[in-house]
Design a protein around this motif. Structure first.
Motif, short mmCIF file in Angstrom:
data_model
loop_
_atom_site.label_atom_id
_atom_site.label_comp_id
_atom_site.label_asym_id
_atom_site.label_seq_id
_atom_site.Cartn_x
_atom_site.Cartn_y
_atom_site.Cartn_z
N LEU A 89 0.82 -1.20 0.00
CA LEU A 89 0.00 0.00 0.00
C LEU A 89 0.86 1.26 0.00
CD1 LEU A 89 -3.03 -0.53 2.41
CD2 LEU A 89 -3.09 -0.08 -0.03
N SER A 90 1.88 1.27 0.85
CA SER A 90 2.75 2.44 0.95
C SER A 90 3.49 2.69 -0.36
CB SER A 90 3.74 2.25 2.10
OG SER A 90 4.60 3.35 2.20
N GLU A 91 4.04 1.63 -0.94
CA GLU A 91 4.75 1.79 -2.21
C GLU A 91 3.81 2.25 -3.31
OE1 GLU A 91 6.48 -1.99 -2.90
OE2 GLU A 91 7.96 -1.81 -1.28
N TRP A 92 2.61 1.69 -3.34
CA TRP A 92 1.62 2.11 -4.35
C TRP A 92 1.29 3.58 -4.18
CZ3 TRP A 92 -3.37 3.95 -3.72
CH2 TRP A 92 -4.17 4.01 -4.85
N GLY A 93 1.06 4.01 -2.94
CA GLY A 93 0.70 5.40 -2.69
C GLY A 93 1.81 6.36 -3.09
N LYS A 94 3.06 6.05 -2.74
CA LYS A 94 4.17 6.94 -3.08
C LYS A 94 4.37 7.01 -4.59
CE LYS A 94 6.68 6.21 1.24
NZ LYS A 94 7.91 5.65 1.86
N ARG A 95 4.29 5.86 -5.25
CA ARG A 95 4.52 5.84 -6.71
C ARG A 95 3.45 6.64 -7.43
NH1 ARG A 95 3.03 2.31 -10.86
NH2 ARG A 95 1.97 0.95 -9.36
N TRP A 96 2.19 6.45 -7.06
CA TRP A 96 1.13 7.17 -7.77
C TRP A 96 1.07 8.64 -7.39
CZ3 TRP A 96 -1.48 6.42 -11.99
CH2 TRP A 96 -1.52 5.15 -12.52
N ARG A 97 1.52 8.98 -6.20
CA ARG A 97 1.58 10.40 -5.85
C ARG A 97 2.58 11.12 -6.75
NH1 ARG A 97 -0.05 13.11 -1.51
NH2 ARG A 97 -0.41 11.21 -0.31
N GLN A 98 3.72 10.49 -7.01
CA GLN A 98 4.70 11.09 -7.91
C GLN A 98 4.16 11.20 -9.33
OE1 GLN A 98 8.20 8.68 -7.51
NE2 GLN A 98 8.66 9.42 -5.45
N LEU A 99 3.46 10.12 -9.79
CA LEU A 99 2.91 10.15 -11.14
C LEU A 99 1.84 11.24 -11.28
CD1 LEU A 99 2.60 6.32 -11.85
CD2 LEU A 99 4.28 7.90 -12.78
N ILE A 100 1.03 11.41 -10.24
CA ILE A 100 -0.01 12.44 -10.29
C ILE A 100 0.60 13.83 -10.31
CG2 ILE A 100 -1.95 13.44 -9.02
CD1 ILE A 100 -2.52 10.59 -7.99
N GLU A 101 1.64 14.03 -9.47
CA GLU A 101 2.27 15.35 -9.42
C GLU A 101 2.95 15.69 -10.73
OE1 GLU A 101 4.86 15.09 -6.12
OE2 GLU A 101 3.27 15.35 -4.60
#
Length: 512
Positions: A58-70
């Motif tokens: 969950l943590s890795e998914w959240g960090k990766r998609w936060r970067q992609l969204i930004e």
């Protein structure tokens, strides 16, 4: 006698608990209780490991998609709503890590301690509780089992006597039917029948007596066995009740729906998504990227030579990056009086300042350089055409992979007197202007073409090109090196798709 008792323990005639030896199943339940403790601990441990892995994913998914969204094209309030999913994942990840910690530090340890207190290992294998249960049942069953053995013996003797009596009677009957009847033999057979009848009667009496004694002992036997059984029923009752209590605690740790923090996460997520306003996002885009942006519309302006000279000076600073890459040797030029550009010092916010190695050149500029940050298009009528000075700029040679970009970095400009000369400059060589158009001694001209190379190399790291003339590749990609490394640590190469450009030399190695 003890040997006969042991044999009787093995000879089980039915599946009833009251049969000799069938109490072993109750004794085995004690060992099974210890095994179930180990199984439940393994179950909790595996669930804790799953919780940890889920939290990490969950943590890795959240960090990766936060970067992609930004980095992606989404904007405005909808971007915040999308990012709220990543925030939810990170917070839920924290909760699952807490679940994992609770399972291991509370439930697992509690069960482990209870098992240690309930089951005590002996030096010679097994558990103390198992031996106590076996000894208790054996002691309660021993008198009754002894009488049962005697009764079984009497029963066999009686049955054997009955068979002998029946056989003797059959022989006597057959002897009477024979034609050559011998009176002496007939008498012996008759005596044998009578003797067998007497022996049968005696064994029958002994058998009945042993059976009566066994019946008298049975109630005491049942009471003693019941007491021992209830003792270990109570032991098993404690284990079952403890397991039930522990499983309820595990349930409370796993049930995140009852956790107010878990509920708040989704209330916040719902509020963030519901707050998305399409009109606000469209308004923001219009103001920042659309017709609502401010514009410096063209207006009539008078030419001001001081601004032009300042603009030229700023352009020279922008050329410093190309100078550091294209100059293969230090120029030794004699320059007339004027502004002398001797080097550029790159000091980025992300790099410590180091003693620079300088490549010095002279630029002849008959005008005084305006202050750093001067806007050449500002209305400034100060005329300083007759003033001259020398400007020294030091250029730091950086080690790849960091590219020597001029944008985003501070320019250190030092002024020196017009009489000073750097050691790298000599008056003995040609005094031609290094910026002259005839090409003699021009440091901005490209170096002579190096011998054509075609060496296959493999990328060691990922690299994303910062300029249009730079290549972008991933670690493991293969490309062709087309030239030797220059003084700044760059090589010319070609990707497999045919794109040609520069890349840091230490980002790739030759394929042997």
């Amino acid at each position: 006698m003890s040997g006969s008792y042991d044999d009787s323990m093995i000879d089980v005639s039915s599946d009833s608990f009251w049969e000799v030896g069938n109490y072993k199943r109750t004794v085995k339940r004690v060992d099974d209780g210890n095994r179930l403790c180990n199984d439940l601990m393994s179950c909790i441990h595996e669930r804790a490991r799953i919780e940890k892995m889920y939290a990490q994913h969950l943590s890795e998914w959240g960090k990766r998609w936060r970067q992609l969204i930004e980095k992606g094209p989404q904007y405005g309030m909808l971007e915040r709503a999308w990012s709220a999913l990543c925030t939810e994942a990170e917070k839920v990840s924290e909760l699952h890590l807490e679940v994992k910690a609770a399972l291991m530090s509370e439930d697992y340890e509690k069960l482990k301690n209870w098992q240690r207190d309930a089951f005590h290992k002996q030096m010679i294998g097994g558990f103390k509780e198992t031996k106590e249960a076996d000894d208790g049942f054996r002691k309660a069953q021993k008198p009754w089992a002894k009488k049962l053995k005697e009764m079984e013996t009497m029963k066999k003797a009686y049955h054997s006597a009955c068979k002998e009596e029946k056989l003797a009677a059959s022989r006597e009957t057959n002897s009477k039917l024979e034609s050559n009847n011998n009176p002496e033999a007939q008498k012996k057979l008759q005596e044998k029948v009578e003797k067998c009848q007497q022996e049968g009667q005696k064994t029958k009496e002994r058998y009945e007596k042993s059976l009566e004694e066994l019946d008298k002992l049975t109630p005491q036997y049942m009471e003693n066995m019941e007491q021992v059984f209830e003792q270990w029923q109570h032991f098993e009752d404690k284990r079952i009740r403890f397991f039930k209590e522990l499983l309820l605690e595990v349930k409370q740790h796993l049930d995140l729906s009852a956790n107010h923090r878990f509920q708040n996460i989704y209330h916040t997520l719902e509020d963030t998504i519901s707050a998305t306003d399409a009109e606000e996002d469209l308004k923001w885009f219009r103001s920042n990227h659309g017709p609502g942006m401010p514009m410096n519309w063209p207006q009539f302006e008078n030419m001001n030579w001081s601004r032009v000279r300042s603009f030229k000076r700023r352009s020279i600073l922008d050329w410093s990056v190309d100078l550091n890459r294209t100059l293969s040797r230090r120029g030794t030029k004699k320059t007339p009086e004027g502004v002398t550009l001797t080097g550029i010092s790159q000091t980025g916010s992300d790099q410590p300042v180091q003693p620079p190695k300088t490549n010095s050149i002279s630029l002849s500029m008959p005008n005084k350089a305006p202050p750093t940050g001067f806007n050449p298009f500002d209305e400034d009528d100060d005329d300083q055409d007759d003033e001259e000075q020398e400007v020294q700029v030091e250029a730091v040679e950086e080690t790849p992979p960091a590219r020597n970009h001029i944008s985003g970095k501070k320019q250190e400009v030092k002024t020196v007197s017009s009489n000073e000369r750097t050691p790298d400059w000599s008056d003995e060589e040609s005094g031609a202007n290094p910026f002259s158009a005839n090409g003699d001694g021009n440091p901005f001209e490209d170096k002579p073409a190096s011998p054509v190379l075609s060496v296959l190399v493999r990328a060691l790291y990922d690299y994303e090109g910062q300029e249009q003339d730079e290549l972008t590749f991933k670690a493991g990609d293969e490309l062709t090196k087309l030239g030797e490394e220059d003084d700044q640590g760059w090589c010319k190469g070609r990707l497999q798709d045919g794109q040609v450009g520069l890349y840091p030399a230490n980002y790739a190695e030759d394929i042997v």
